[in-house]
Design a protein around this motif. Structure first.
Motif, PDB file in Angstrom:
ATOM      1  N   TYR A  44       0.691  -1.164  -0.006  1.00 55.97           N
ATOM      2  CA  TYR A  44       0.227   0.153  -0.177  1.00 55.97           C
ATOM      3  C   TYR A  44       0.754   1.400   0.053  1.00 55.97           C
ATOM      4  O   TYR A  44       0.463   2.178  -0.656  1.00 55.97           O
ATOM      5  N   HIS A  47       1.396   3.641  -2.954  1.00 60.72           N
ATOM      6  CA  HIS A  47       0.617   4.802  -3.179  1.00 60.72           C
ATOM      7  C   HIS A  47       1.020   6.070  -2.641  1.00 60.72           C
ATOM      8  O   HIS A  47       0.788   7.275  -3.137  1.00 60.72           O
ATOM      9  N   HIS A  71      -1.426  10.790   3.836  1.00 55.95           N
ATOM     10  CA  HIS A  71      -2.656  10.989   3.745  1.00 55.95           C
ATOM     11  C   HIS A  71      -4.016   9.795   3.926  1.00 55.95           C
ATOM     12  O   HIS A  71      -5.121  10.045   4.324  1.00 55.95           O
ATOM     13  N   ASP A  72      -3.456   8.602   3.813  1.00 61.06           N
ATOM     14  CA  ASP A  72      -4.271   7.534   4.176  1.00 61.06           C
ATOM     15  C   ASP A  72      -4.218   6.644   5.513  1.00 61.06           C
ATOM     16  O   ASP A  72      -4.657   5.667   5.661  1.00 61.06           O
ATOM     17  N   ASP A 137      -3.405  12.550  -4.925  1.00 58.67           N
ATOM     18  CA  ASP A 137      -3.813  11.195  -4.484  1.00 58.67           C
ATOM     19  C   ASP A 137      -4.769  10.842  -5.651  1.00 58.67           C
ATOM     20  O   ASP A 137      -4.704   9.438  -6.157  1.00 58.67           O
ATOM     21  N   ASN A 141      -4.416   7.296  -8.108  1.00 57.47           N
ATOM     22  CA  ASN A 141      -5.431   6.225  -8.140  1.00 57.47           C
ATOM     23  C   ASN A 141      -5.891   6.000  -9.755  1.00 57.47           C
ATOM     24  O   ASN A 141      -5.949   4.851 -10.091  1.00 57.47           O
TER      25      ASN A 141
HETATM   26 MN    MN Z   1      -5.041   7.767  -1.099  1.00 53.80          MN
END
Ligand code: MN
Length: 530
Positions: A44, A47, A71-72, A137, A141
């Motif tokens: 992850y 990203h 951010h996540d 972001d 994505n």
């Molecule tokens: Mn994100």
């Protein structure tokens, strides 16, 4: 995997503290996402690091880049908000909070989605960097959308086209806009995407040689006339925007003259006009196709000269002339005003409030048009405390939307209200005034100042006297003629579009809110004494 070195290398002009801050966020995020994978099977953290790299490419500050890395991290509950604030400060937490999607327990499906968007935009009102992180972001994505389950792709791509690309456009981030559009297009309409790509390819092959020849010739001629040419390049129109234009032109490729455009970058504004003169002396311009976005920038800040000319080698070609600064603005938009260079190294020395206002969307008047009020949300979830100066139309919208809070309608309303139902007009000084569509010079006068509306004598649109019921169009320059002896008429109430104007007219006429517009009270009406 993006390394921390790659990110840091892009942080031109950053202090050692800034670099250490980003390095710390990199390690912290890597740990927080440990063991987590994306649909693609990759870790992850890939990203998070990619998002941070996009932000670094945009020249964003250390806090924003670190927010990109983290951010996540809160969304998955891997890191608590308290810990994040302790480690990285309030500012970073605010950005991360703004980007974070809502938990599933409170809202579901479309509601959750609308609510997240609402929250994002509310946070943006206080700090525009929230939106820039969200766009970065989204870009990553979209670059990895093929790995997402098929049943989810369409919605994500459509949302990118309908919401995020227009937002990037309104922020003047032209490059981001067209990248997002072209990444989304094939997922939204595969056949059209294939067709458009084919059309563009054929046209490119057909004009390639001619364009290169033209580019050379123009460069020579401009240099001969004593102009310094920093750069020329050929830009191809984005696939999505070509598709939209083909639709408008009944799929007739011959009616589209800007599939390829020749761009000329010169040092100064004077040089832009001088270069334009040379171009027009060499090639006949198509009438009505010349646009001076330098004297009259687009509402999103875009500046350039555009002209379409007939050439021997390349047929009909659009030529865009601009300075280096305009070129950077056109690509990076609002982000280019937040880079280290622009903010200056002295930012640490500024007071907290001053620092904050640098990033506050409220200091960019045209950004306000993006932010749906939704004050109800900001009150209830405690976000965006900085929103105090909310323009009246925003408040109106909040009321309108509060009835449909959290529904799909909100998203629909957002698209319509913000991107199609508004006009942007200019004062003679070039300030942009943002009004609802079908607004009149009266609305314009009141939007500037109640004193101007109350003593409105006449109005000029683009230099010509017009009647008060004239509908203003995008890009109109409106000049108000004021006279002390002039006063509002009850008739105006039937013409105006904004409630702001209506309220002021009523009050000037001495009417209370409920009473109907009185008839024939034109000249001798006295202002209410209060
Ligand atoms: Mn994100």
């Amino acid at each position: 995997m993006t390394t921390v070195k790659e990110i840091v290398a892009l942080m031109e002009g950053a202090s050692p503290e800034d670099i250490a801050f980003v390095e710390k966020a990199y390690e912290y995020s890597k740990k927080a996402h440990e063991g987590q994978t994306r649909y693609s099977g990759e870790p992850y953290f890939v990203h998070a690091a990619a998002t941070a790299k996009i932000l670094a490419e945009y020249g964003m500050d250390a806090t924003t880049i670190a927010a990109g890395l983290l951010h996540d991290a809160v969304e998955d509950g891997r890191v608590s908000r308290t810990d994040m604030e302790k480690e990285f400060g309030k500012e970073l937490l605010f950005i991360v909070d703004g980007v974070t999607k809502l938990g599933t327990h409170k809202y579901r499906g479309a509601e959750r989605h609308a609510e997240s968007l609402r929250r994002l935009l509310v946070a943006t009102a206080s700090d525009i960097r929230v939106l820039i992180v969200k766009l970065a972001d989204r870009k990553h994505n979209m670059q990895t959308l093929e790995h997402v389950p098929e049943n989810k792709r369409g919605r994500i791509a459509l949302e990118t086209l309908e919401i995020y690309a227009p937002i990037a456009d309104r922020l003047g981030m032209g490059k981001m806009k067209s990248i997002l559009e072209d990444l989304a297009f094939p997922f939204v309409d595969p056949d059209a995407a294939r067709h458009t790509a084919e059309v563009r390819k054929l046209k490119t092959e057909e004009t390639e040689d001619g364009l290169t020849k033209l580019q050379k010739e123009l460069k020579q001629e401009l240099t001969k006339k004593g102009l310094t040419i920093l750069r020329t390049d050929i830009r191809m129109k984005g696939l999505w925007s070509l598709h939209k234009k083909l639709e408008r032109k009944n799929d007739d490729i011959n009616l589209i003259h800007d599939i390829a455009a020749l761009r000329i970058v010169v040092p100064t504004i004077e040089d832009c006009y001088a270069a334009l003169g040379v171009v027009h002396a060499l090639y006949k311009p198509l009438p009505g196709e010349f646009k001076d976005y330098i004297a009259f920038p687009k509402p999103n800040g875009y500046r350039s000269l555009h002209t379409t000319v007939v050439t021997h080698d390349a047929g009909i070609v659009e030529i865009q002339i601009r300075t280096e600064e305009m070129h950077r603005d056109a690509q990076f938009g609002i982000a280019s005003h937040m880079t280290y260079k622009q903010l200056g190294k002295g930012i640490e020395k500024l007071g907290k409030e001053e620092q904050k206002s640098r990033f506050s969307s409220l200091s960019f008047s045209w950004v306000r048009s993006l932010i749906p009020s939704l004050m109800r949300v900001s009150k209830s979830d405690g976000g965006a405390k900085g929103v105090t100066k909310v323009p009246p139309w925003l408040a109106e919208l909040a009321d309108a939307h509060s009835e449909v809070a959290g529904s799909q309608e909100f998203v629909e309303g957002l698209k319509e209200d913000f991107f199609s139902h508004r006009v942007f007009v200019f004062t003679p000084k070039g300030d942009v005034i943002d009004l609802p569509a079908q607004s009149t010079p009266i609305d314009f006068a009141y939007a500037i100042h109640s004193g101007l509306g109350d003593h409105l004598q006449g109005a000029k649109v683009n230099g010509k006297l017009v009647s008060f019921d004239t509908e203003l169009g995008n890009g109109d320059v409106v000049e108000i003629i004021r006279r002390d002896s002039a006063h509002p008429s009850a008739k105006w109430l039937e013409i105006v579009r904004t409630s702001l104007a209506r309220r002021h007219i009523r009050s000037a006429l001495g009417m209370n809110e409920q009473s109907k517009p009185p008839r024939r009270q034109r000249r001798f009406w006295k202002k209410k004494a209060n």
